[in-house]
Every structure is written in structure tokens, then in C-alpha cells.
Design an enzyme around this catalytic site. Structure first.
Site, PDB file in Angstrom:
ATOM      1  N   HIS A 202       0.806  -1.231   0.000  1.00  0.00           N
ATOM      2  CA  HIS A 202       0.000   0.000   0.000  1.00  0.00           C
ATOM      3  C   HIS A 202       0.832   1.271   0.000  1.00  0.00           C
ATOM      4  O   HIS A 202       0.302   2.366  -0.169  1.00  0.00           O
ATOM      5  CB  HIS A 202      -0.936   0.041   1.215  1.00  0.00           C
ATOM      6  CG  HIS A 202      -0.220   0.358   2.501  1.00  0.00           C
ATOM      7  ND1 HIS A 202       0.461  -0.581   3.211  1.00  0.00           N
ATOM      8  CD2 HIS A 202      -0.082   1.527   3.178  1.00  0.00           C
ATOM      9  CE1 HIS A 202       0.990  -0.031   4.280  1.00  0.00           C
ATOM     10  NE2 HIS A 202       0.686   1.255   4.286  1.00  0.00           N
TER      11      HIS A 202
HETATM   12  C1  UD1 Z   1      -1.647   6.120   5.276  1.00  0.00           C
HETATM   13  C2  UD1 Z   1      -0.293   6.636   5.753  1.00  0.00           C
HETATM   14  C3  UD1 Z   1       0.739   5.536   5.665  1.00  0.00           C
HETATM   15  C4  UD1 Z   1       0.275   4.302   6.403  1.00  0.00           C
HETATM   16  C5  UD1 Z   1      -1.112   3.894   5.935  1.00  0.00           C
HETATM   17  C6  UD1 Z   1      -1.616   2.767   6.800  1.00  0.00           C
HETATM   18  C7  UD1 Z   1       0.032   9.031   5.285  1.00  0.00           C
HETATM   19  C8  UD1 Z   1       0.722  10.023   4.446  1.00  0.00           C
HETATM   20  N1  UD1 Z   1       0.164   7.755   4.924  1.00  0.00           N
HETATM   21  O1  UD1 Z   1      -1.486   5.775   3.916  1.00  0.00           O
HETATM   22  O2  UD1 Z   1       1.943   5.972   6.255  1.00  0.00           O
HETATM   23  O3  UD1 Z   1       1.191   3.279   6.146  1.00  0.00           O
HETATM   24  O4  UD1 Z   1      -2.012   4.992   6.048  1.00  0.00           O
HETATM   25  O5  UD1 Z   1      -2.566   1.995   6.150  1.00  0.00           O
HETATM   26  O6  UD1 Z   1      -0.585   9.406   6.248  1.00  0.00           O
HETATM   27  N2  UD1 Z   1      -8.905   4.863   1.206  1.00  0.00           N
HETATM   28  C9  UD1 Z   1     -10.176   4.339   1.169  1.00  0.00           C
HETATM   29  N3  UD1 Z   1     -10.753   4.001   2.360  1.00  0.00           N
HETATM   30  C10 UD1 Z   1     -10.155   4.177   3.558  1.00  0.00           C
HETATM   31  C11 UD1 Z   1      -8.858   4.707   3.576  1.00  0.00           C
HETATM   32  C12 UD1 Z   1      -8.240   5.058   2.391  1.00  0.00           C
HETATM   33  O7  UD1 Z   1     -10.774   4.169   0.114  1.00  0.00           O
HETATM   34  O8  UD1 Z   1     -10.742   3.831   4.602  1.00  0.00           O
HETATM   35  C13 UD1 Z   1      -8.263   5.218  -0.079  1.00  0.00           C
HETATM   36  C14 UD1 Z   1      -8.667   6.617  -0.545  1.00  0.00           C
HETATM   37  O9  UD1 Z   1      -8.750   6.595  -1.947  1.00  0.00           O
HETATM   38  C15 UD1 Z   1      -7.479   7.455  -0.105  1.00  0.00           C
HETATM   39  C16 UD1 Z   1      -6.334   6.470  -0.312  1.00  0.00           C
HETATM   40  O10 UD1 Z   1      -6.862   5.197   0.062  1.00  0.00           O
HETATM   41  O11 UD1 Z   1      -7.347   8.607  -0.858  1.00  0.00           O
HETATM   42  C17 UD1 Z   1      -5.105   6.787   0.493  1.00  0.00           C
HETATM   43  O12 UD1 Z   1      -5.444   6.950   1.876  1.00  0.00           O
HETATM   44  P1  UD1 Z   1      -4.517   7.863   2.803  1.00  0.00           P
HETATM   45  O13 UD1 Z   1      -5.019   7.828   4.185  1.00  0.00           O
HETATM   46  O14 UD1 Z   1      -4.286   9.177   2.171  1.00  0.00           O
HETATM   47  O15 UD1 Z   1      -3.106   7.139   2.722  1.00  0.00           O
HETATM   48  P2  UD1 Z   1      -2.736   5.618   2.962  1.00  0.00           P
HETATM   49  O16 UD1 Z   1      -2.180   5.086   1.690  1.00  0.00           O
HETATM   50  O17 UD1 Z   1      -3.843   4.904   3.612  1.00  0.00           O
HETATM   51  N1  UDP Z   2      -3.593  -5.054   9.139  1.00  0.00           N
HETATM   52  C1  UDP Z   2      -4.875  -5.507   9.409  1.00  0.00           C
HETATM   53  N2  UDP Z   2      -5.663  -5.901   8.363  1.00  0.00           N
HETATM   54  C2  UDP Z   2      -5.239  -5.876   7.068  1.00  0.00           C
HETATM   55  C3  UDP Z   2      -3.924  -5.410   6.812  1.00  0.00           C
HETATM   56  C4  UDP Z   2      -3.135  -4.997   7.867  1.00  0.00           C
HETATM   57  O1  UDP Z   2      -5.290  -5.561  10.565  1.00  0.00           O
HETATM   58  O2  UDP Z   2      -6.007  -6.247   6.186  1.00  0.00           O
HETATM   59  C5  UDP Z   2      -2.757  -4.614  10.259  1.00  0.00           C
HETATM   60  C6  UDP Z   2      -1.374  -5.212  10.322  1.00  0.00           C
HETATM   61  O3  UDP Z   2      -1.403  -6.490  10.933  1.00  0.00           O
HETATM   62  C7  UDP Z   2      -0.623  -4.192  11.142  1.00  0.00           C
HETATM   63  C8  UDP Z   2      -1.241  -2.896  10.675  1.00  0.00           C
HETATM   64  O4  UDP Z   2      -2.494  -3.233  10.105  1.00  0.00           O
HETATM   65  O5  UDP Z   2      -0.893  -4.332  12.516  1.00  0.00           O
HETATM   66  C9  UDP Z   2      -0.343  -2.289   9.661  1.00  0.00           C
HETATM   67  O6  UDP Z   2      -0.960  -1.264   9.016  1.00  0.00           O
HETATM   68  P1  UDP Z   2      -0.569  -0.808   7.562  1.00  0.00           P
HETATM   69  O7  UDP Z   2       0.198  -1.863   6.872  1.00  0.00           O
HETATM   70  O8  UDP Z   2      -1.805  -0.315   6.930  1.00  0.00           O
HETATM   71  O9  UDP Z   2       0.333   0.460   7.842  1.00  0.00           O
HETATM   72  P2  UDP Z   2       1.885   0.675   8.189  1.00  0.00           P
HETATM   73  O10 UDP Z   2       2.242  -0.179   9.336  1.00  0.00           O
HETATM   74  O11 UDP Z   2       2.661   0.378   6.945  1.00  0.00           O
HETATM   75  O12 UDP Z   2       1.943   2.132   8.498  1.00  0.00           O
END
Ligand code: UD1
Ligand code: UDP
Length: 351
Positions: A202
């Protein structure tokens, strides 16, 4: 002592859950939880509060799915209103998301003490939004809770011993959570091979660069011919794969809650990921990990050969899958052994 906790993204719910459990043991501490809304789908947010019995947010700001500037800016405005109203002793922020940075800016401008959990981590890649968020958040925090020795050293290297703040090696709150929920894990409701690979993708550096994304998907397709690859797919990645018609042969599932995720980690053969949290969880559950990034903040996993960095390069990914010799002696304490939340709350009470 009154704490306002700022969270908004999936890993923060998991991390904050351990701290909230510890707070509830102290009658003299109250916690107000602010959910920015950065993650908003039911399986990216509500499921964690419901299943993990994490206290429900007191405020929900509903700011998600926006560009960095719009998201962070709107969060700052709304968090400021809450903090002004609540007047806490501490603002608590986690990790390195836009929600983290927004909380840090509000607390520092209002002269409210700021504690950063997961401080000191560095990838040294300033193209990553996470790296910018963590550097800026660390700089305005009064107490910086570092999960590892490397994180402490990074801060020393940046001159933090000369700044008016406290750096504390607390260990990693994710280990507290992994140990707590291990026995509560739930088998997902779908057929799965005995020896599968669990993978997640992601990070912006992979999803927003189509050549990297295609190379990773192509490699997983190839590996899946030999061993089943299961991917709980982040909505960000799902949208990009779909709009670019990228062919996928491996098993995709919707994001799962933490209890099912713990089961999937605990029962897999190998983890392949660009997630920060999942790299550590692989180690907690004694699984080797191939990391689909060019660098990691969790360097102790690489140094000990529990984890190998391959970036998005197909040859490197397949070579690591076929022949990397992982260290399987997982019995070393790299992350504090599940005591981080206790240490953090004890420290806040005296700081
Ligand atoms: C964010 C964090 C990243 C973290 C990740 C955990 C930032 C800059 N990045 O990235 O460090 O690893 O969360 O998962 O804060 N979206 C949905 N539904 C949701 C959430 C997101 O559809 O519930 C989609 C939307 O299109 C959104 C995109 O995902 O624009 C990105 O979401 P965003 O929160 O901006 O960044 P992440 O990639 O989730
Ligand atoms: N995780 C979860 N369900 C999923 C994918 C990830 O519960 O479908 C959990 C994972 O085990 C870990 C956390 O989400 O505890 C990690 O989050 P993510 O990978 O989104 O973000 P990052 O750690 O890279 O910021």
C-alpha cells in the site's frame, strides 16, 4: 492527568489500543480520543474499535480521502478546536501519518505537551510522506518514545541531546498488541492452502509508481504458481490496480480486522510486504519477511537476517523468495518484550 489522543489510520488504532488498555488501569488518567477520519471504510476503521474493544473515539472529524495539503490542513483546523476545548495536559500522537503531523502542529502551537510514540525512526528517504511527518513531529515533541536502540541513536545523531525534550527508549507498542491478541485470533472464513504467503502492498512509493507496482504484482503472480499468495488489499492499492487493469493471479481479499490478520500472520509460511507494522509482526510471530521497499526503519530485522530488503525489482524479489537464508532463531528481544505501554504511561505520569 488528561490526555488527548490523535489517531486516524489503521496502524494507529492498533497501537493506541495498547496504550488505552494501560490508561484504563489508572484512575487518575483520563483519555479523550480524536479520530481524524483519515481511514474511514468500515474494514479500515470501525472493525478495529469493535473487535479489539478499543475505547470508541470521542470526536470523529471525518477528514479522509484528500490530498496531503487538504487533509493535513483541515485536520489541523479541527484538532485545534478540540484541543482548545479539552485543554489536556498531553497530546499523544502515533507513528508517521498525516494525522500524526496534524496533531503535532496543533499541540506545539498551543503549547500543550506533545508525546510522540514511535519516535526516532528514519528511512532517510525524504521522498516518503511518512519520513517528512516523523521528522517534523519529532522536532516539536516534548517526550519522544523510541521503539528501538536505532531510533534512539538516530535522534542522538540529529542532536536531540541538545534540545529541550526527553528521549525515552520504551520498546514497541505493537509488540504489546501482538502478544495480547495472539490468543484471540480468528480464522478467516475462506479456503486457504496450508502453506501460503501473506502479502500486503500500500505504500505510496509502490502504488504511485506504476512500474514498481506492476513489477511487484508480476513477481507475486509468478510466486503464486508455486505457493498460494494471499493479499488483504488496501483500498488505495485496489483503486490503482483496477483503474490500470493490472492482471492479478493471486488471491485478493478485502482488508481484514486485526483478529483475522493475526491469524493470517500466525499461520503463514512467509510475509512479503511494504508495511511498517507487518514487518515487525512477522518477527513477533516468527515468520521470515521479504520487504518490498528500498529501505526500512526497522533495520535490526535486516541486520539479524529475519527480513530482507528487495525493493520492487522482480529479479531480487524472486531470488529472495527462492534462496535467501533467513535467520530462524527468533528468540531475541528487539522491541521491549511487550512492556512498552506500561513504560510510556509511567513516564508520562512523571514528565
Ligand atoms: C496512510 C499513511 C501511511 C500508512 C497507511 C496505513 C500518510 C501520508 N500515509 O497511507 O503511512 O502506512 O495509512 O494503512 O498518512 N482509502 C479508502 N478508504 C479508507 C482509507 C483510504 O478508500 O478507509 C483510499 C482513498 O482513496 C485514499 C487512499 O486510500 O485517498 C489513500 O489513503 P490515505 O489515508 O491518504 O493514505 P494511505 O495510503 O492509507
Ligand atoms: N492489518 C490488518 N488488516 C489488514 C492489513 C493490515 O489488521 O487487512 C494490520 C497489520 O497487521 C498491522 C497494521 O495493520 O498491525 C499495519 O498497518 P498498515 O500496513 O496499513 O500500515 P503501516 O504499518 O505500513 O503504516
Amino acid at each position: 492527568m488528561k490526555i488527548v489522543t490523535i489517531l486516524g489510520a489503521r496502524p494507529q488504532f492498533i497501537k493506541a489500543g495498547s496504550i488505552s488498555r494501560e490508561i484504563l488501569k489508572h484512575k487518575n488518567i483520563s483519555e479523550t480520543i480524536v479520530h481524524t477520519g483519515q481511514h474511514y471504510d468500515a474494514n479500515m476503521s470501525d472493525i478495529f474499535f469493535d473487535e479489539m474493544k478499543i475505547p470508541k473515539p470521542d470526536y470523529f472529524l471525518g477528514i479522509g480521502g484528500k490530498s496531503h495539503g487538504a487533509m493535513t490542513g483541515q485536520m489541523i483546523e479541527k484538532i485545534e478546536e478540540v484541543v482548545l476545548k479539552e485543554q489536556p495536559d498531553w497530546v499523544l500522537v502515533y507513528g508517521d501519518t498525516n494525522s500524526t503531523l496534524a496533531g503535532a502542529i496543533v499541540a506545539s502551537k498551543l503549547h500543550i505537551k506533545l508525546a510522540h510514540i514511535e519516535a526516532g525512526l528514519r528511512s532517510f528517504n525524504t521522498k516518503m510522506p511518512e519520513e517528512i511527518n516523523r521528522i517534523l513531529t519529532d522536532r516539536v515533541s516534548q517526550v519522544l518514545f523510541c521503539p528501538t536502540d536505532t531510533a534512539m541513536q538516530n535522534l542522538m545523531d540529529e542532536g536531540y541531546s541538545n534540545l529541550d525534550c526527553k528521549t525515552v527508549k520504551s520498546g514497541d507498542v505493537m509488540q504489546d498488541g501482538a502478544m495480547f491478541y495472539r490468543d484471540l485470533s480468528v480464522k478467516p472464513d475462506f479456503e486457504i492452502d496450508d502453506k501460503y504467503i501473506l502479502s500486503t502492498i500500500h505504500r505510496a512509493e509502490n502504488t504511485d509508481d506504476l512500474s514498481r507496482l506492476k513489477s511487484i504484482v508480476d513477481s507475486l503472480n509468478e510466486i503464486n504458481k508455486e505457493r498460494q499468495v494471499v493479499v488483504p488489499l488496501h483500498p488505495r492499492t485496489a483503486k490503482i490496480l483496477e483503474s490500470n487493469n493490472i492482471n492479478i493471479d493471486f488471491m485478493i481479499i478485502d482488508p481484514v480486522g486485526y483478529l483475522q490478520m493475526v491469524w493470517l500472520i500466525d499461520n503463514c509460511e512467509l510475509v512479503m510486504t511494504d508495511s511498517g507494522g507487518l514487518q515487525k509482526e512477522a518477527f513477533f510471530f516468527e515468520k521470515p519477511c521479504i520487504t518490498l521497499r528500498d529501505e526500512t526503519e526497522w533495520v535490526e530485522l535486516i541486520d539479524n537476517r529475519f527480513n530482507v530488503l528487495v525493493g520492487a525489482d522482480r529479479v531480487k524479489i524472486l531470488d529472495a523468495y527462492k534462496s535467501y537464508e533467513f535467520n530462524k532463531e527468533f528468540n531475541v528481544d528487539l522491541y521491549g518484550g511487550g512492556m512498552a505501554s506500561k513504560k510510556i504511561i509511567a513516564e508520562l505520569l512523571i514528565s
